[in-house]
Design an enzyme around this catalytic site. Structure first.
Site, short mmCIF file in Angstrom:
data_model
loop_
_atom_site.label_atom_id
_atom_site.label_comp_id
_atom_site.label_asym_id
_atom_site.label_seq_id
_atom_site.Cartn_x
_atom_site.Cartn_y
_atom_site.Cartn_z
CG ASP A 13 15.48 37.53 -48.76
OD1 ASP A 13 15.60 36.39 -49.24
OD2 ASP A 13 15.13 37.75 -47.59
CE LYS A 16 22.60 36.14 -51.53
NZ LYS A 16 21.56 36.79 -50.75
N GLY A 40 16.58 31.39 -50.56
CA GLY A 40 15.58 31.40 -51.62
C GLY A 40 16.12 32.26 -52.75
CG HIS A 41 19.34 32.01 -54.40
ND1 HIS A 41 20.28 31.06 -54.11
CD2 HIS A 41 19.60 33.04 -53.57
CE1 HIS A 41 21.09 31.51 -53.16
NE2 HIS A 41 20.68 32.71 -52.83
NE ARG A 142 33.66 18.01 -31.77
CZ ARG A 142 34.42 18.10 -30.71
NH1 ARG A 142 35.68 17.79 -30.77
NH2 ARG A 142 33.93 18.48 -29.55
N PRO A 308 6.01 37.93 -45.05
CG PRO A 308 4.32 39.20 -44.08
CD PRO A 308 4.85 37.81 -44.17
CB VAL A 418 15.85 49.21 -63.42
CG1 VAL A 418 16.85 50.25 -62.98
CG2 VAL A 418 16.15 48.72 -64.83
N GLY A 419 14.80 45.80 -62.51
CA GLY A 419 13.71 44.86 -62.72
C GLY A 419 14.26 43.46 -62.71
P1 IMP Z 1 17.75 29.96 -40.24
O1 IMP Z 1 18.80 30.21 -41.27
O2 IMP Z 1 16.58 29.20 -40.80
O3 IMP Z 1 18.30 29.34 -39.00
O4 IMP Z 1 17.16 31.37 -39.79
C1 IMP Z 1 17.92 32.32 -39.06
C2 IMP Z 1 17.60 33.73 -39.52
O5 IMP Z 1 18.09 33.91 -40.85
C3 IMP Z 1 16.11 34.05 -39.60
O6 IMP Z 1 15.92 35.41 -39.27
C4 IMP Z 1 15.77 33.83 -41.05
O7 IMP Z 1 14.65 34.58 -41.46
C5 IMP Z 1 17.05 34.35 -41.70
N1 IMP Z 1 17.30 33.76 -43.03
C6 IMP Z 1 17.74 32.51 -43.30
N2 IMP Z 1 17.88 32.36 -44.63
C7 IMP Z 1 17.55 33.51 -45.20
C8 IMP Z 1 17.53 33.98 -46.56
O8 IMP Z 1 17.87 33.28 -47.51
N3 IMP Z 1 17.11 35.26 -46.74
C9 IMP Z 1 16.78 36.07 -45.71
N4 IMP Z 1 16.80 35.68 -44.44
C10 IMP Z 1 17.18 34.41 -44.18
#
Ligand code: IMP
Length: 433
Positions: A13, A16, A40-41, A142, A308, A418-419
């Site tokens: 987060d 990027k 999540g982008h 596998r 959150p 900055v935004g």
């Molecule tokens: P998983 O990738 O769903 O197996 O989650 C494993 C850990 O990675 C957890 O703590 C998630 O919150 C964290 N996580 C997975 N993807 C993201 C992301 O894109 N941003 C931030 N944390 C992530």
């Protein structure tokens, strides 16, 4: 002609997507090499907000071919949903989107397996619930793994699912009385339906990327999650299941790392983490505390799950580790404007563990748990900096903070955000190349 990588150096987060979006005009291909729809982008362009999870954010630029590499785990439902949403938003999707036939497929039984292990085991990681971990487990195991290319061979796919699904059901039943069970033929029919829509996009992306390299095309690698969530180099076991640092590029795309000529490490001006796991600089100071002020100002809620995010101070020990691991050349500092809500800013410059000074990042969570941050405090700026467009528009205190980050990590800060808008970006001298 070199290739670029944009990689997060914290717990994900780091914004990027915005940096990738800024770089698209200088590249021909954008490649995702790890993770899946757990990422999540968010990209804000011309006042419009686009949220992507599985597809590379570079797909928003028509000049690029977007590649989902072999290291990604693909849920066809999410894939088709994102394609549909983008088309509805006026983004053309055709042969500018390809997915590796070697990427692994996520099935509903993966999601159920994760639910059972996260909710019924007492050993939770705090995952995103997208079936990512169980799918990677099957890849490495596998005999239970199915790849995207297998979707194009109906008889073979049915045979594979008839072997795998009963085994999954046996495990699910053993784990919990009310566990969901699956029917191999029904799943096969469902996935063959998706296959018809995905067929035009499925190809051997390694061959495609090697050809692109021979033709001197410029590749842009888009890391998902952050390097501190890397399965080998992050805060194990509170990590994701893929190589989310730059170490994943070679295996997750087939492109040798020596092709990378520019590696941009993306950091927030502070730190966040979602899910469980140690976070030495966390500001766990209640609803009226600084952590909450940063969360509100930075809109620190998960793009995928809405959870959150935990917020805290910048951790230079952790980022020194990931910058060094990733072979990072330069830093992009994001969300600097958010720190306008605090009086003083703190940077963690070292840890103390059992009364001893520690200046490296212990990769084991049980050790990281014991680390207490040692802080350096600097005066804040307390003014709105969202309108700054060059370094000299920033207050001297903010510039000093950026200089200190660069100094502690040992790398130049070449981009400052900055935004969320493209325009809210300050480009340093080096990033003009
Ligand atoms: P998983 O990738 O769903 O197996 O989650 C494993 C850990 O990675 C957890 O703590 C998630 O919150 C964290 N996580 C997975 N993807 C993201 C992301 O894109 N941003 C931030 N944390 C992530």
């Amino acid at each position: 002609m070199g290739s670029t990588c944009v990689v997060g150096l914290q717990w994900g987060d780091e914004a990027k997507g915005k940096i990738v979006d800024l770089l698209t005009r200088d590249h021909d291909f954008v490649v995702r090499y790890n993770g899946g729809a757990n990422a999540g982008h968010t990209v804000v362009r011309d006042g419009k907000t686009y949220k992507l999870s599985l597809l590379p954010t570079g797909i928003l630029s028509p000049n690029l071919c977007a590649v989902i590499g072999n290291g990604v785990v693909v849920n066809p439902v999410r894939f088709l949903e994102e394609v549909k949403n983008l088309r509805a938003a006026g983004i053309a999707i055709g042969d500018n989107l390809v997915v590796s036939d070697h990427a692994h497929l996520i099935f509903p039984y993966h999601v159920e397996e994760e639910r059972l292990s996260e909710h019924d085991s007492g050993q939770t990681i705090g995952t995103t619930g997208r079936g990512i971990g169980p799918c990677y487990q099957d890849k490495v195991n596998r005999s239970n793994g199915i790849r995207v290319g297998e979707l194009l061979h109906p008889d073979h796919l049915r045979q594979r699912l008839r072997f795998i699904v009963p085994r999954k059901n046996t495990i699910h039943k053993a784990l919990a009385a009310g566990a969901k069970l699956f029917n191999a033929d029904a799943l096969c029919d469902e996935y063959l339906g998706y296959a018809e829509h995905m067929r035009p996009h499925i190809t051997n992306t390694t061959v495609l990327l090697h050809k692109a390299l021979r033709e001197k095309k410029r590749l842009l690698f888009e890391g998902a999650q952050g390097s501190l969530l890397d399965v080998d180099h992050g805060s194990y076991p509170f990590v994701t299941s893929s190589s989310s640092s730059t170490t994943g590029i070679w295996s997750g795309s087939g492109v040798p790392a020596r092709n990378l000529t520019r590696i941009i490490g993306v950091i927030k001006a502070y730190a966040t983490r979602v899910g469980r796991g140690p976070f030495p600089t966390e500001l766990d100071d209640g609803p009226a505390g600084l952590g909450e002020r940063i969360r509100q100002k930075g809109r620190e809620f998960g793009t995928v799950t809405g959870r959150p995010r935990r917020c805290g101070w910048f951790d230079a020990v952790a980022v020194r580790h990931t910058a060094s691991l990733g072979g990072v050349d330069e830093l992009a500092v994001m969300l600097l404007d958010v720190l306008s809500v605090v009086d003083d800013v703190k940077i963690c410059t070292g840890y103390e563990m059992d009364g001893k000074k520690v200046d490296f990042f212990p990769g084991d969570s049980f050790l990281l748990e014991k680390c207490r941050p040692v802080y350096e405090t600097m005066p804040g700026w307390k003014v709105d900096i969202a309108g700054a467009r060059k370094l000299t528009d920033l207050p001297a205190t903010a510039r000093r903070y950026l200089d200190r980050l660069g100094e502690l990590i040992g790398l130049p800060v070449t981009i400052v955000s900055v935004g969320p808008d493209r325009e809210q970006t300050i480009l340093g001298r080096e990033s003009a190349r």
